[in-house]
Design a protein around this motif. Structure first.
Motif, short mmCIF file in Angstrom:
data_model
loop_
_atom_site.label_atom_id
_atom_site.label_comp_id
_atom_site.label_asym_id
_atom_site.label_seq_id
_atom_site.Cartn_x
_atom_site.Cartn_y
_atom_site.Cartn_z
N VAL A 157 27.38 33.75 18.31
CA VAL A 157 28.06 33.75 17.00
C VAL A 157 28.55 35.13 16.62
N GLY A 158 28.25 36.15 17.45
CA GLY A 158 28.72 37.49 17.16
C GLY A 158 28.38 38.45 18.29
N ILE A 159 28.92 39.66 18.21
CA ILE A 159 28.69 40.68 19.25
C ILE A 159 27.20 40.90 19.43
N GLY A 160 26.76 40.85 20.68
CA GLY A 160 25.37 41.10 21.00
C GLY A 160 24.42 39.97 20.64
N GLN A 161 24.93 38.88 20.06
CA GLN A 161 24.07 37.74 19.68
C GLN A 161 24.27 36.61 20.67
N ILE A 162 23.25 36.36 21.50
CA ILE A 162 23.35 35.35 22.54
C ILE A 162 22.19 34.37 22.39
N SER A 163 22.51 33.08 22.38
CA SER A 163 21.48 32.05 22.39
C SER A 163 21.53 31.34 23.73
N SER A 164 20.37 31.25 24.37
CA SER A 164 20.28 30.62 25.68
C SER A 164 19.69 29.23 25.53
N GLU A 165 20.34 28.26 26.14
CA GLU A 165 19.90 26.87 25.99
C GLU A 165 19.02 26.40 27.13
N VAL A 166 19.22 26.94 28.30
CA VAL A 166 18.50 26.43 29.47
C VAL A 166 17.95 27.61 30.27
N PRO A 167 16.64 27.64 30.52
CA PRO A 167 16.10 28.71 31.37
C PRO A 167 16.72 28.64 32.77
N GLN A 168 17.21 29.74 33.25
CA GLN A 168 17.93 29.65 34.52
C GLN A 168 18.16 31.02 35.09
#
Lengths: 108, 113
Positions: free
Chosen positions: B51-62
């Motif tokens: 949703v913004g610079i440096g903001q990452i949401s991970s959905e699946v461990p991989q």
């Protein structure tokens, strides 16, 4: 996990209306219903979305039941180019989860 | 008008090699950005969203990671590719706030051999 249930495949004769059902019985009050389609080897294409009211645009119509537990996407005059996988999605936030969709075959 | 660029279109990589896929969006600011993967004959799997610079949401461990170094740039990486990383990778964007439609790139077909 996807919050929707769709039939895995459907057939429709060319020129007829294609009615694609979607069950979303656990939908919450502020979740929208979205429809996308994916033609082979391409990225999905947005079709239409709605919250409570029925919606229509140049591509399709979306009919949402009064209890919002199911919806139907209607392609009014299907053509061979409408052959694709159609995805029904419910979402309220930034996380958009796709299910397995319905593979629609348009028969000449 | 807004456009999304994703490259390369196809990529063949050996097992154990690194990966970097880049996606850029033009004509908008502060978009939501997404990476999806589609294995052969399977549905679309959400991998990461931002949703913004440096903001990452991970959905699946991989075995993959994502970064957003600039507002309209989203990068998918791996240090060592596995055979199971093969698939069709799609980048997408949407306007903020939420409940906006997704626009997809043309995808990258990755084959890990």
């Amino acid at each position: 996990d996807a919050k929707t249930t769709q039939p895995p495949s459907m057939d429709c004769a060319e020129g007829r209306a294609a009615n694609l059902p979607c069950n979303h019985s656990t939908i919450s009050g502020n979740e929208y219903v979205y429809w996308y389609r994916q033609i082979h080897s391409q990225g999905p294409q947005y079709i239409i979305h709605g919250l409570k009211n029925n919606e229509t645009n140049e591509m399709a119509s979306l009919i949402i039941t009064e209890d919002r537990k199911s919806s139907t996407l209607i392609l009014p005059h299907a053509t061979l180019r409408d052959t694709a996988v159609y995805y029904c999605i419910v979402s309220v936030d930034d996380k958009i989860i796709f299910g397995k969709g319905t593979r629609l075959h348009i028969l000449p | 008008s807004q456009t999304i660029h994703q490259w390369p279109a196809t990529l063949v990589q050996p097992v154990g090699s690194p990966l970097s896929l880049e996606c850029t969006v033009e004509g908008t600011s502060n978009p939501n950005l997404y990476w999806y993967r589609q294995a052969a004959g399977r549905g679309l799997q959400l991998l990461f969203y931002s949703v913004g610079i440096g903001q990452i949401s991970s959905e699946v461990p991989q075995n993959l990671s994502a970064s957003r170094p600039q507002d309209r740039q989203f990068i998918l990486s791996s240090k060592k590719l596995l055979l199971s990383d093969s698939g069709f990778y799609l980048c997408a964007w949407s306007r903020q706030p939420t409940n906006e439609k997704l626009f997809f790139g043309s995808g990258t077909q990755l084959s890990v051999l």
